[in-house]
Motif scaffolding. Sequence first.
Motif, mmCIF file in Angstrom:
data_model
loop_
_atom_site.group_PDB
_atom_site.id
_atom_site.type_symbol
_atom_site.label_atom_id
_atom_site.label_comp_id
_atom_site.label_asym_id
_atom_site.label_seq_id
_atom_site.Cartn_x
_atom_site.Cartn_y
_atom_site.Cartn_z
ATOM 1 N N ALA A 645 0.796 -1.332 0.110
ATOM 2 C CA ALA A 645 -0.148 -0.048 -0.054
ATOM 3 C C ALA A 645 1.109 1.270 0.057
ATOM 4 O O ALA A 645 2.217 1.168 0.169
ATOM 5 N N ILE A 646 0.476 2.313 -0.192
ATOM 6 C CA ILE A 646 0.992 3.610 -0.160
ATOM 7 C C ILE A 646 1.266 4.297 0.886
ATOM 8 O O ILE A 646 0.226 4.636 1.509
ATOM 9 N N PRO A 647 2.365 4.220 1.523
ATOM 10 C CA PRO A 647 2.554 5.032 2.864
ATOM 11 C C PRO A 647 2.543 6.496 2.929
ATOM 12 O O PRO A 647 2.562 7.363 1.756
ATOM 13 N N MET A 648 2.122 7.008 3.974
ATOM 14 C CA MET A 648 2.111 8.543 4.034
ATOM 15 C C MET A 648 3.286 9.456 3.955
ATOM 16 O O MET A 648 3.529 10.241 3.438
ATOM 17 N N SER A 649 4.360 8.774 4.973
ATOM 18 C CA SER A 649 5.733 9.600 5.350
ATOM 19 C C SER A 649 6.397 9.834 3.892
ATOM 20 O O SER A 649 6.487 8.993 3.191
ATOM 21 N N LYS A 650 6.882 11.001 3.585
ATOM 22 C CA LYS A 650 7.471 11.324 2.566
ATOM 23 C C LYS A 650 8.800 10.188 2.249
ATOM 24 O O LYS A 650 9.026 9.846 1.081
ATOM 25 N N ALA A 651 9.527 10.025 3.234
ATOM 26 C CA ALA A 651 10.433 9.140 3.161
ATOM 27 C C ALA A 651 10.013 7.730 2.779
ATOM 28 O O ALA A 651 10.723 7.067 1.908
ATOM 29 N N LEU A 652 9.138 7.185 3.090
ATOM 30 C CA LEU A 652 8.396 5.767 2.946
ATOM 31 C C LEU A 652 7.740 6.118 1.418
ATOM 32 O O LEU A 652 7.828 5.013 0.861
ATOM 33 N N GLU A 653 7.126 7.079 1.296
ATOM 34 C CA GLU A 653 6.596 7.356 -0.044
ATOM 35 C C GLU A 653 7.535 7.372 -1.247
ATOM 36 O O GLU A 653 7.229 6.613 -2.215
ATOM 37 N N ASP A 654 8.726 8.037 -0.907
ATOM 38 C CA ASP A 654 9.812 7.813 -1.896
ATOM 39 C C ASP A 654 10.301 6.521 -2.302
ATOM 40 O O ASP A 654 10.484 6.319 -3.227
ATOM 41 N N ASN A 655 10.331 5.823 -1.287
ATOM 42 C CA ASN A 655 11.219 4.615 -1.370
ATOM 43 C C ASN A 655 10.115 3.559 -2.052
ATOM 44 O O ASN A 655 10.335 2.826 -2.664
ATOM 45 N N PHE A 656 8.760 4.077 -1.942
ATOM 46 C CA PHE A 656 7.753 3.153 -2.412
ATOM 47 C C PHE A 656 7.548 3.330 -3.893
ATOM 48 O O PHE A 656 7.586 2.453 -4.712
ATOM 49 N N LEU A 657 7.853 4.645 -4.542
ATOM 50 C CA LEU A 657 7.615 5.048 -5.836
ATOM 51 C C LEU A 657 8.861 4.402 -6.847
ATOM 52 O O LEU A 657 9.854 4.291 -6.327
ATOM 53 N N ALA A 658 8.477 4.138 -7.911
ATOM 54 C CA ALA A 658 9.173 3.468 -8.998
ATOM 55 C C ALA A 658 10.232 4.504 -9.202
ATOM 56 O O ALA A 658 11.625 3.882 -9.570
ATOM 57 N N LYS A 659 10.346 5.753 -9.019
ATOM 58 C CA LYS A 659 11.306 6.671 -9.281
ATOM 59 C C LYS A 659 12.550 6.259 -8.492
ATOM 60 O O LYS A 659 13.525 6.550 -8.960
ATOM 61 N N SER A 660 12.528 5.864 -7.282
ATOM 62 C CA SER A 660 13.520 5.633 -6.393
ATOM 63 C C SER A 660 14.425 4.477 -6.881
ATOM 64 O O SER A 660 15.499 4.112 -6.765
ATOM 65 N N ARG A 661 13.995 3.679 -8.022
ATOM 66 C CA ARG A 661 14.680 2.334 -8.656
ATOM 67 C C ARG A 661 14.886 2.761 -9.887
ATOM 68 O O ARG A 661 15.309 1.615 -10.728
ATOM 69 N N LEU A 662 14.588 3.926 -10.623
ATOM 70 C CA LEU A 662 14.820 3.972 -12.061
ATOM 71 C C LEU A 662 16.325 4.097 -12.587
ATOM 72 O O LEU A 662 16.424 3.220 -13.450
ATOM 73 N N ASP A 663 16.937 4.622 -11.684
ATOM 74 C CA ASP A 663 18.460 4.459 -12.120
ATOM 75 C C ASP A 663 19.059 2.956 -12.136
ATOM 76 O O ASP A 663 19.864 2.672 -13.065
ATOM 77 N N GLU A 664 18.697 2.446 -11.144
ATOM 78 C CA GLU A 664 19.272 1.170 -10.862
ATOM 79 C C GLU A 664 18.877 0.226 -12.200
ATOM 80 O O GLU A 664 19.580 -0.610 -12.643
ATOM 81 N N VAL A 665 17.380 0.321 -12.409
ATOM 82 C CA VAL A 665 17.060 -0.424 -13.700
ATOM 83 C C VAL A 665 17.410 -0.093 -15.093
ATOM 84 O O VAL A 665 18.110 -1.075 -15.729
ATOM 85 N N ILE A 666 17.667 1.295 -15.385
ATOM 86 C CA ILE A 666 18.357 1.670 -16.627
ATOM 87 C C ILE A 666 19.572 1.157 -16.646
ATOM 88 O O ILE A 666 20.026 0.722 -17.512
ATOM 89 N N GLN A 667 20.472 1.299 -15.560
ATOM 90 C CA GLN A 667 21.747 0.827 -15.706
ATOM 91 C C GLN A 667 21.989 -0.544 -15.843
ATOM 92 O O GLN A 667 23.000 -1.218 -16.702
ATOM 93 N N LYS A 668 21.025 -1.308 -15.164
ATOM 94 C CA LYS A 668 21.228 -2.880 -15.542
ATOM 95 C C LYS A 668 20.851 -3.141 -16.905
ATOM 96 O O LYS A 668 21.422 -3.920 -17.713
ATOM 97 N N LEU A 669 19.853 -2.530 -17.378
ATOM 98 C CA LEU A 669 19.390 -2.764 -18.902
ATOM 99 C C LEU A 669 20.568 -2.328 -19.852
ATOM 100 O O LEU A 669 20.720 -3.040 -20.768
ATOM 101 N N LEU A 670 21.134 -1.108 -19.488
ATOM 102 C CA LEU A 670 22.359 -0.807 -20.418
ATOM 103 C C LEU A 670 23.376 -1.726 -20.482
ATOM 104 O O LEU A 670 24.298 -1.775 -21.540
ATOM 105 N N ARG A 671 23.752 -2.182 -19.325
ATOM 106 C CA ARG A 671 24.854 -3.468 -19.312
ATOM 107 C C ARG A 671 24.369 -4.902 -20.012
ATOM 108 O O ARG A 671 25.524 -5.282 -20.511
ATOM 109 N N PHE A 672 23.443 -5.219 -20.521
ATOM 110 C CA PHE A 672 23.301 -6.090 -21.601
ATOM 111 C C PHE A 672 23.724 -5.752 -22.923
ATOM 112 O O PHE A 672 23.644 -4.620 -23.439
#
Length: 672
Positions: A645-672
């Motif tokens: 579920a979506i949490p209220m606190s900003k820190a938890l919400e930021d961690n919940f959202l896909a944006k927080s993992r965008l760099d990791e996933v793009i870098q992983k994809l580029l390595r292929f």
Amino acid sequence: METFNNTLETTIDMQFNRKNYSDEVLISLYQNMVRPRMIEEKMLILLRQGRVGKWFSGIGQEAISVGSAMAMNADEYILPMHRNLGVFTSRNIPLTRLIAQFQGKLSGFTKGRDRSFHFGTQEYKIVGMISHLGPQMALADGIALADLLEQKNKATLVFTGDGATSEGDFHEALNVASVWNLPVIFIIENNGYGLSTPVSEQYRCKDLVDRAIGYGMEGRKIDGNNILEVYDTINSLANDIRQNPRPVLVECLTFRMRGHEEASGVKYVPQELFEEWGKKDPLENFEKYLIEQGIINQEFIDSLRSRIKTDIESAIDIAFAEPDIIPNTEEELADMYAPYDEVAIEPSSDSKSEKRYLDAISDAMRQAMQRRNNLVIMGQDVAEYGGAFKITQGFVEEFGIGRVRNTPLCESAIVGAAFGLSINGYKGIMEMQFADFVTCGFNQIVNNLAKSHYRWGQKADVVVRMPTGAGTGAGPFHSQSNEAWFTKTPGLKVVYPAFPTDAKGLLAAAIEDPNPVIYFEHKYLYRGISEEIADDYYTTPIGKAKLVKEGDQLSIITYGLGVHWALDYLTQHPEISADVLDLRTLLPWDKDAVEATVKKNGKVLILHEDTLTSGLGGEIAAYIAEHLFGYLDGPVMRCASLDTAIPMSKALEDNFLAKSRLDEVIQKLLRF
């Protein structure tokens, strides 16, 4: 412990009072009761012979159906249920077509797609039920509202059963009708049982009609087996509310003489109830009365029954001889939606202004309201207050409270009322104050709006606005991205603009489209993004994606706030070259645009704010893997929000959202 006994009363004497009704009226009432009784008796024979598959019997309840239907004008809508054969026959629907409907033949009203009385027909002004029972009452509200806005002196009649009065839809529909003074007659057929559950386990009040006072409306309790009492009551009420619009609740006491449907039997019903109610048979008693009054005789009865029997046998022969349906997949898919050749509307001038995302939405609605006098906006606080986000501020002053309507907190009823408006020639824009609240109107959307054209050819000309998304610390009940609930529902269209230009154009396109459109608008973007957009009215085509950035290393397929995440990321990483494809429409999504970018770059990332599991990204990824595998230079990757579920606190919400993992996933994809 005290027990509460509300056994359905049967002590009303069958007293017929013809008042000033002519012999012709009485004979017509009688004839119209004989016809459904004889059809039912034949259907029960066919059922025993295995020639029909299912039947919901209304034997013993004909007086309610026939008396009510005959009291209404032919151009007024009736919304019956599955024991109201007398409504259909009293409206003179050809018997051949009715039996074809029962048999699932092509010439029936649903082309074999739905059963028995689960259909409607504009030709005969009948709107059939869905199996959820209660939702049709809100449709009656919308139909009556359209008449009220058009200043037509009409009434609407809707049926429900004692069991369905326990549903929330019953409460919502009656409350809305009362608050808005809608000319609706709500009939409760209290026949003693909801399947096997007796009324003593359905409600605690002495009479269901007592509930009327709680809604501030008039209530009547009548003998539902007395055809003259039913006809006179509904006739008088309809005449009155046509001139003095208001809703009325009528409880018709009757009894279900057979099972809920034939297979369920009646073993749970005490035998003495059958004996007592058998003496109150509506047809036998009225026939006896007419004979005693010298209005008909046995010769008349025999002749009438002979003619009806011939009609029934002929209709059965014709309908049963019709060949079975040969499936046509192309037609099945096409009929999920009302036909619509979308023609782009271009701005009539070059005039442009800087507008926020929120202003663009407001612009589209205001200009659409100016163009279409039959457009109604409904939602909580949308009138004088201007909506929770002030998008409709000033609308009530310009268009009036008739077309900009505050609603009670009853999402199901308002979606249903919007559908009712559509049935009666109007169009509704319904605002969910937050997309999260759509759960309370979910059934109306996925079972009524989405399926109506496929089932019986009735367009659901409705737009549901869905303020959606996270980023504002609003927590689990005001932040969900729930678009995937609807992208798997055929019959709906789902749009989700990322920029003010598209916010205006797609909303205008949704209003122009005769199909139900779920319009997602991201709350975080309301005041956070501006763009120069056309001042004039225009549309953005539904079903077309837009390439908002071009590059050659990978393709990011996204929508909504995800578009801005992708663009911001690429601005911060100029060394990465990527296509950013904004889907804009999620159902139907643009397969051609997806194929083009996949073939071009070979590496694909699907980004969305919704949770990972069962999000739309999974569907797109599966399509790419199945159809475009040979063009891939790596696995299709998804970047989505956490499966929580979506949490209220900003820190938890930021961690919940896909944006927080965008760099990791793009870098992983580029390595292929």
